[in-house]
Structures are given as structure tokens and as C-alpha cells.
Motif scaffolding. Structure first.
Motif, PDB file in Angstrom:
ATOM      1  N   UNK A   1       0.832  -1.211   0.000  1.00 61.63           N
ATOM      2  CA  UNK A   1       0.000   0.000   0.000  1.00 61.63           C
ATOM      3  C   UNK A   1       0.866   1.261   0.000  1.00 61.63           C
ATOM      4  N   UNK A   2       2.020   1.193   0.661  1.00 55.90           N
ATOM      5  CA  UNK A   2       2.905   2.365   0.675  1.00 55.90           C
ATOM      6  C   UNK A   2       3.483   2.649  -0.719  1.00 55.90           C
ATOM      7  N   UNK A   3       3.741   1.590  -1.490  1.00 55.72           N
ATOM      8  CA  UNK A   3       4.186   1.787  -2.869  1.00 55.72           C
ATOM      9  C   UNK A   3       3.087   2.484  -3.665  1.00 55.72           C
ATOM     10  N   UNK A   4       1.859   2.002  -3.495  1.00 57.26           N
ATOM     11  CA  UNK A   4       0.714   2.644  -4.146  1.00 57.26           C
ATOM     12  C   UNK A   4       0.580   4.098  -3.698  1.00 57.26           C
ATOM     13  N   UNK A   5       0.750   4.321  -2.385  1.00 53.18           N
ATOM     14  CA  UNK A   5       0.591   5.670  -1.826  1.00 53.18           C
ATOM     15  C   UNK A   5       1.661   6.618  -2.356  1.00 53.18           C
ATOM     16  N   UNK A   6       2.861   6.097  -2.564  1.00 54.35           N
ATOM     17  CA  UNK A   6       3.951   6.926  -3.103  1.00 54.35           C
ATOM     18  C   UNK A   6       3.567   7.440  -4.496  1.00 54.35           C
ATOM     19  N   UNK A   7       3.054   6.547  -5.350  1.00 54.08           N
ATOM     20  CA  UNK A   7       2.640   6.959  -6.693  1.00 54.08           C
ATOM     21  C   UNK A   7       1.453   7.912  -6.636  1.00 54.08           C
ATOM     22  N   UNK A   8       0.561   7.665  -5.683  1.00 52.42           N
ATOM     23  CA  UNK A   8      -0.622   8.526  -5.557  1.00 52.42           C
ATOM     24  C   UNK A   8      -0.219   9.951  -5.168  1.00 52.42           C
ATOM     25  N   UNK A   9       0.782  10.071  -4.292  1.00 50.38           N
ATOM     26  CA  UNK A   9       1.247  11.411  -3.884  1.00 50.38           C
ATOM     27  C   UNK A   9       1.849  12.163  -5.074  1.00 50.38           C
TER      28      UNK A   9
END
Length: 259
Positions: free
Chosen positions: A14-22
Motif C-alpha cells: 500500500x505504501x508503494x501505491x501511496x507513493x505513486x498517488x502522492x
């Protein structure tokens, strides 16, 4: 291809996803505009232009026939651009994947985080175009709220397929083959602009092999309130191909990173 148990941590994924989302949060206006504008132009040009000269298709006005298909194609293009050009940039140019993997984040977390992000972008662009279609008065049923099921499944499939191609791509130019040989033919012949029954009998089976066709055949009746049991078959097809294609990017992107 040898399949091994993925090394996954849901929080790190989820943190990988969150990094791209930011990152997307800093450029979302330009991102959303360019990917959203093209299907909107198709809706205007084909629906309101060509549609004047086409009385009906399968008992529908041409605008009613066309618009639901463009919801699915909008999602498809958003996923494929993100998981090809942008993923390749993160992987090969910016070395972001390599930076992540020296932390507790595993390669499998990175790949699955990318797939989640690609799926998010596909559903987001499909949802935005769905709102436009609704504003044009083309949504005729509350069943339309269920379109997110086929959009999610189709977006995962295109995330998987695009990452497979990205893992094989030697440079940016190679993505031209992917779009010219696979994505554009799907867009033109998956039943968005005309029923596939209009195709020559010898090649009529080809659209059935594509995820876009099954998404279109699910989204259209849901938007128009013409739900039939056939939808179940299309959903099962999408679910089966989602599960079938998922292991490949996990293995192939990992192999690319190790090289």
C-alpha cells in the motif's frame, strides 16, 4: 515460467501505491485533462456528429450505443499509459524501483503496488467519464453504479499486460508496437463503435479474446438498464483472466530488476 510464493506485505504494498498517488496529486489536473479529453472528443465527433446519420444500432440511438463503450476505453487507455511509459520511467530512468528494493519493500510489493496504482487510475478515469455520460443524460438505470466491478477487473488485466510488456521493453520506442498492434485494434474492434456481428465471420471471434470487449459488453447494459444473464459470463471471463495474468508481471518485472 517458475511460479514461487510472492513475498508480499500488504502495508508495504500500500505504501508503494501511496507513493505513486502522492506524485499524481501534484500533476492530477494535467494528467486527468489529457486522458479525459480524447474520449470526450470521440463522444462529440462520433455521437453527436456521425450519430445524426445513424438511426439506430441494436434498438439504441448511436449516442446510447457509443457512450458506455467509451467509459471502458477511457479506463483502458489510462491504465496502459501509466503502466507502460510511466512505469518504465520509474523502473529504468528514475531507478525508483531500485531505490525501494534496498528498503524492507520487496520486489513483489513494488509490482503489486504498481498494479494497484494502475487499477486506481483506470477506475478513476472511467468514473470521471461516467459522470460526463450521466450529465449528457445517457445513464438510464441505477444498475450503472455496478460498472465499477468490470472496470476494476479490466484495469487489473491491463495493468498486468502492460507491466509484462514493460518488463520486456528495451526502450520507449518499443511501446509503439504495444499500442499499435494491441491497444488500438482493441479500441476499434471491441464493440465500442459498432456491433462485432458486423465483422467478417472468420474474425468475429477475435474481439471475444480481448478484455475490452467483455468490459464494454458489461458496462453498456448496466448503464442502459438492459441487464441480462449474459453479464455474468463476461464478469467470469474478466475474473478468470485477471487471476491468470497476475503471476506474470510479478515474475517478469522482478527478473528485469535483477538484470
Amino acid at each position: 515460467m517458475k511460479i514461487v510464493k510472492p513475498d508480499l506485505n500488504p502495508i508495504l504494498t500500500f505504501k508503494v501505491f501511496l507513493r505513486n498517488l502522492k506524485v499524481f496529486g501534484k500533476t492530477w489536473k494535467a494528467n486527468l485533462m489529457f486522458n479525459f479529453l480524447e474520449p470526450l472528443l470521440y463522444l462529440w465527433a462520433m455521437g453527436f456528429g456521425l450519430g445524426v446519420y445513424i438511426t439506430q444500432i441494436n434498438g439504441l440511438s448511436y449516442l446510447d450505443f457509443l457512450a458506455p463503450g467509451l467509459i471502458a476505453s477511457s479506463a483502458m487507455f489510462a491504465v496502459t499509459y501509466e503502466m507502460t511509459y510511466n512505469s518504465y520511467t520509474r523502473m529504468s530512468q528514475e531507478k525508483i524501483f531500485h531505490s525501494m528494493v534496498v528498503t524492507p519493500v520487496s520486489m513483489d510489493d513494488i509490482v503489486l503496488g504498481e498494479i494497484l496504482y494502475g487499477t486506481f487510475k483506470g477506475v478513476l478515469y472511467g468514473a470521471v467519464f461516467f459522470i460526463v455520460v450521466a450529465l449528457f443524460g445517457i445513464v438510464h438505470s441505477l444498475y450503472a453504479l455496478l460498472i465499477f466491478v468490470p472496470l476494476i477487473l479490466m484495469s487489473v488485466i491491463f495493468s498486468n499486460l502492460s507491466l509484462i510488456w514493460t518488463s520486456l521493453a528495451p526502450n520507449y520506442d518499443s511501446f509503439g508496437y504495444f499500442f499499435t498492434l494491441l491497444i488500438s485494434p482493441m479500441f476499434l474492434f471491441a464493440g465500442i463503435f459498432f456491433p462485432i456481428e458486423s465483422l467478417p465471420a472468420a474474425i468475429r471471434f477475435l474481439p471475444w479474446l480481448t478484455p475490452l470487449y467483455h468490459a464494454v459488453e458489461t458496462v453498456r447494459p448496466l448503464v442502459l438498464g438492459q441487464v441480462t444473464p449474459a453479464i455474468t459470463g463476461h464478469i467470469i471471463w474478466l475474473l478468470a483472466v485477471t487471476l491468470l495474468t497476475l503471476p506474470f508481471p510479478l515474475v517478469m518485472v522482478k527478473k528485469k530488476l535483477i538484470q
